[in-house]
Design an enzyme around this catalytic site. Structure first.
Site, PDB file in Angstrom:
ATOM      1  N   HIS A 138       0.829  -1.216   0.000  1.00  0.00           N
ATOM      2  CA  HIS A 138       0.000   0.000   0.000  1.00  0.00           C
ATOM      3  C   HIS A 138       0.852   1.249   0.000  1.00  0.00           C
ATOM      4  CE1 HIS A 138      -4.351  -1.292   0.936  1.00  0.00           C
ATOM      5  NE2 HIS A 138      -3.697  -2.327   0.430  1.00  0.00           N
ATOM      6  N   ASP A 139       2.002   1.197   0.675  1.00  0.00           N
ATOM      7  CA  ASP A 139       2.876   2.362   0.648  1.00  0.00           C
ATOM      8  C   ASP A 139       3.352   2.632  -0.781  1.00  0.00           C
ATOM      9  OD1 ASP A 139       4.355   4.521   1.507  1.00  0.00           O
ATOM     10  OD2 ASP A 139       6.126   3.309   1.936  1.00  0.00           O
TER      11      ASP A 139
ATOM     12  N   ASP B 148       7.190   5.800   0.005  1.00  0.00           N
ATOM     13  CA  ASP B 148       7.658   7.012   0.682  1.00  0.00           C
ATOM     14  C   ASP B 148       7.062   7.158   2.072  1.00  0.00           C
ATOM     15  OD1 ASP B 148       5.022   7.590   0.166  1.00  0.00           O
ATOM     16  OD2 ASP B 148       5.392   9.645  -0.479  1.00  0.00           O
TER      17      ASP B 148
ATOM     18  N   SER C 143       4.134   7.338   2.961  1.00  0.00           N
ATOM     19  CA  SER C 143       2.912   8.153   3.049  1.00  0.00           C
ATOM     20  C   SER C 143       1.783   7.365   3.705  1.00  0.00           C
ATOM     21  CB  SER C 143       2.491   8.642   1.664  1.00  0.00           C
ATOM     22  OG  SER C 143       2.432   7.573   0.747  1.00  0.00           O
TER      23      SER C 143
ATOM     24  N   HIS D 152      -0.959 -13.228  -1.595  1.00  0.00           N
ATOM     25  CA  HIS D 152      -2.219 -13.687  -1.001  1.00  0.00           C
ATOM     26  C   HIS D 152      -2.159 -15.155  -0.597  1.00  0.00           C
ATOM     27  CE1 HIS D 152      -4.779 -10.128  -2.740  1.00  0.00           C
ATOM     28  NE2 HIS D 152      -3.871  -9.751  -1.873  1.00  0.00           N
TER      29      HIS D 152
ATOM     30  N   ASP E 102      -5.580 -18.399   2.005  1.00  0.00           N
ATOM     31  CA  ASP E 102      -5.072 -19.728   1.631  1.00  0.00           C
ATOM     32  C   ASP E 102      -5.336 -20.655   2.809  1.00  0.00           C
ATOM     33  OD1 ASP E 102      -3.708 -22.007   0.893  1.00  0.00           O
ATOM     34  OD2 ASP E 102      -1.712 -21.107   1.035  1.00  0.00           O
TER      35      ASP E 102
HETATM   36  C1  HEM Z   1      -3.404  -7.336  -7.357  1.00  0.00           C
HETATM   37  C2  HEM Z   1      -4.108  -6.459  -6.684  1.00  0.00           C
HETATM   38  C3  HEM Z   1      -4.451  -6.635  -5.230  1.00  0.00           C
HETATM   39  C4  HEM Z   1      -5.679  -6.508  -4.687  1.00  0.00           C
HETATM   40  C5  HEM Z   1      -6.969  -6.157  -5.408  1.00  0.00           C
HETATM   41  C6  HEM Z   1      -5.561  -6.795  -3.283  1.00  0.00           C
HETATM   42  C7  HEM Z   1      -6.599  -6.754  -2.392  1.00  0.00           C
HETATM   43  C8  HEM Z   1      -6.532  -7.189  -1.088  1.00  0.00           C
HETATM   44  C9  HEM Z   1      -7.639  -7.220  -0.175  1.00  0.00           C
HETATM   45  C10 HEM Z   1      -9.047  -6.727  -0.476  1.00  0.00           C
HETATM   46  C11 HEM Z   1      -7.214  -7.766   0.982  1.00  0.00           C
HETATM   47  C12 HEM Z   1      -8.026  -8.070   2.241  1.00  0.00           C
HETATM   48  C13 HEM Z   1      -8.117  -6.887   3.175  1.00  0.00           C
HETATM   49  C14 HEM Z   1      -8.999  -7.189   4.350  1.00  0.00           C
HETATM   50  O1  HEM Z   1     -10.048  -7.819   4.185  1.00  0.00           O
HETATM   51  O2  HEM Z   1      -8.638  -6.815   5.476  1.00  0.00           O
HETATM   52  C15 HEM Z   1      -5.810  -8.065   0.808  1.00  0.00           C
HETATM   53  C16 HEM Z   1      -5.019  -8.635   1.758  1.00  0.00           C
HETATM   54  C17 HEM Z   1      -3.662  -8.797   1.611  1.00  0.00           C
HETATM   55  N1  HEM Z   1      -2.893  -8.400   0.539  1.00  0.00           N
HETATM   56 FE1  HEM Z   1      -3.581  -7.805  -1.240  1.00  0.00          FE
HETATM   57  N2  HEM Z   1      -4.266  -7.090  -3.004  1.00  0.00           N
HETATM   58  C18 HEM Z   1      -3.540  -6.994  -4.155  1.00  0.00           C
HETATM   59  C19 HEM Z   1      -2.182  -7.155  -4.286  1.00  0.00           C
HETATM   60  C20 HEM Z   1      -1.331  -7.387  -3.226  1.00  0.00           C
HETATM   61  C21 HEM Z   1       0.104  -7.278  -3.311  1.00  0.00           C
HETATM   62  C22 HEM Z   1       0.884  -6.843  -4.528  1.00  0.00           C
HETATM   63  C23 HEM Z   1       0.569  -7.620  -2.078  1.00  0.00           C
HETATM   64  C24 HEM Z   1       1.986  -7.652  -1.592  1.00  0.00           C
HETATM   65  C25 HEM Z   1       3.035  -7.871  -2.332  1.00  0.00           C
HETATM   66  C26 HEM Z   1      -0.567  -7.946  -1.250  1.00  0.00           C
HETATM   67  C27 HEM Z   1      -0.505  -8.408   0.031  1.00  0.00           C
HETATM   68  C28 HEM Z   1      -1.604  -8.701   0.820  1.00  0.00           C
HETATM   69  C29 HEM Z   1      -1.515  -9.373   2.101  1.00  0.00           C
HETATM   70  C30 HEM Z   1      -0.274  -9.940   2.731  1.00  0.00           C
HETATM   71  C31 HEM Z   1      -2.812  -9.417   2.613  1.00  0.00           C
HETATM   72  C32 HEM Z   1      -3.271 -10.002   3.946  1.00  0.00           C
HETATM   73  C33 HEM Z   1      -3.300  -8.900   4.987  1.00  0.00           C
HETATM   74  C34 HEM Z   1      -3.634  -9.387   6.377  1.00  0.00           C
HETATM   75  O3  HEM Z   1      -3.927 -10.557   6.581  1.00  0.00           O
HETATM   76  O4  HEM Z   1      -3.576  -8.553   7.303  1.00  0.00           O
HETATM   77  N3  HEM Z   1      -1.703  -7.770  -1.982  1.00  0.00           N
HETATM   78  N4  HEM Z   1      -5.433  -7.701  -0.445  1.00  0.00           N
END
Ligand code: HEM
Ligand SMILES: *[C@@H]1O[C@H](CO)[C@@H](O)[C@H](O)[C@H]1NC(C)=O
Ligand SMILES: *[C@@H]1O[C@H](CO)[C@@H](O)[C@H](O)[C@H]1NC(C)=O
Ligand SMILES: *[C@@H]1O[C@H](CO)[C@@H](O)[C@H](O)[C@H]1NC(C)=O
Length: 331
Positions: free
Chosen positions: A69-70, A77, A79, A196, A251
């Protein structure tokens, strides 16, 4: 030890590379703080390792998502760390924040570093290091190396987060465009989505895949790209499409292991979000997925992609500032 002078040809190649890659990102380097704050990397690692050891199920996912997100809003940065103030709603208070976490770990590392070498280590670099150290914990070795020298931005805006952070309901075209706007290609999208393999998602962010009505919890699955048996399990866990309290593992077989099961799940129609399933809708992306089910290949490729993400839009040299408190720009 004296080194031979670089040849003019080498200089030319290096210069051309710097121009092609964007001058700022080229200024990041390994062990940037060795002269100015030699303890920096060890301080972050020790704090992150201690905190992850106490919370191995949730914290690595939070710290990796924080880094993502950063980097996607104004570059990496820091932010994302800034608190909202009167007159400014910050990134972290935008809709897609969806339970960002791990900020207190960054605060702790920053407080220790300000005591050891005040005004030297950026919050942006702490975020980058913390993500690497947290994910590396299960492996007992660094999974990727982190180039350093990022500086902290002075702007954090909720509306920019809304337009830059991919949404879980985005289709492939939109995902590709959002990544391309950060200089990241389809391969980066497919590989970084493998993050994910850890962490959780809240029901309201995929509820529309489970229920035909957005308000009631009785109708059958509406998204044919979601495995039917999995949809039944998710419906039982969520109860309603607007449930923003329950979060399920992305997962479920190995929710805390940074492995390649994300891609195994995808092939079975068990990607949680529409944005996950969307990777099967594009032939270029879909063609990469089978190979990525092999763990060694995934980890190797993730290294490259996450380093690339860590260079997005960075501030270096005299740009930005070194924030004293990661939650507020220096006054
Ligand atoms: C491709 C586009 C992406 C979308 C649309 C997306 C969307 C999301 C959403 C909606 C969540 C769940 C948030 C929640 O319910 O609290 C999530 C969780 C997460 N995302 Fe993504 N994400 C994307 C790419 C990424 C990328 C590039 C990374 C890191 C390299 C990432 C790492 C994570 C991680 C680790 C979680 C779990 C967070 C937690 O358990 O606290 N995501 N993501
Ligand atoms: C996320 O944003 C909402 C507003 O959409 C806000 O109420 C909430 O406090 C934010 N959460 C975090 C962790 O910043
Ligand atoms: C993808 O989503 C965008 C924005 O919602 C929309 O304009 C576009 O038509 C969609 N593309 C496809 C192929 O569905
Ligand atoms: C969840 O939804 C309820 C009802 O719409 C709302 O009042 C509450 O603020 C939401 N909670 C979070 C954490 O978004």
């Amino acid at each position: 030890m004296a080194r031979p002078a670089p040849s003019p040809l080498l200089l030319l190649v290096v210069l051309a590379g710097a121009l092609a890659g964007g001058g700022e990102a080229a200024l990041l380097k390994a062990h940037f703080y060795r002269p100015s704050c030699p303890a920096a990397e060890a301080v972050v690692r020790d704090i992150v390792v201690a905190r992850v050891a106490a919370d191995p199920a949730a914290l690595p996912a939070r710290l990796l998502r924080l880094f993502f997100h950063d980097c996607f809003v104004r570059g990496c940065d820091a932010s994302v760390l800034v608190d909202s103030m009167a007159g400014n709603t910050a990134e972290k208070d935008a809709g897609p924040n969806g339970s960002l976490g791990g900020l207190d770990v960054i605060d702790t590392a920053k407080a220790v570093l300000e005591a050891v070498c005040p005004g030297v280590v950026s919050c942006a670099d702490i975020v980058a290091l913390a993500a690497r150290d947290a994910i590396s914990f299960q492996f007992g070795r660094d999974l990727w190396d982190v180039q350093l020298g990022r500086r902290d931005g002075v702007v954090s805006s909720a509306s920019e987060a809304l337009s830059n952070i991919p949404s879980p309901s985005d289709n492939f075209t939109t995902l590709e465009a959002k990544f391309a706007s950060k200089g990241l290609d389809v391969k980066d999208l497919v590989i970084l989505s493998g993050a994910h393999t850890i962490g959780v998602g809240h029901c309201n962010l995929f509820g529309s895949r489970l229920f035909s009505s957005t308000t009631t919890g009785v109708a059958p699955a509406t998204d044919p790209t979601l495995n039917a048996a999995y949809a039944t399990q998710l419906r039982a866990a969520c109860g309603s499409p607007s449930n923003n309290v329950t979060a399920v593992p992305m997962d479920p077989g190995s929710p805390a292991r940074f492995d390649s099961h994300y891609y195994v799940n995808l092939k079975l129609g068990r990607g949680l979000f529409r944005s996950d399933a969307a990777l099967l809708a594009d032939s270029r992306a879909a063609g990469m997925i089978h190979a990525l089910t092999k763990e060694g290949y995934f980890l190797q490729e993730f290294k490259n992609a996450v380093r690339k993400m860590g260079r997005v839009g960075v501030l270096t040299g005299g740009q930005g500032e070194i924030r004293r408190n990661c939650r507020a720009v220096n006054s």
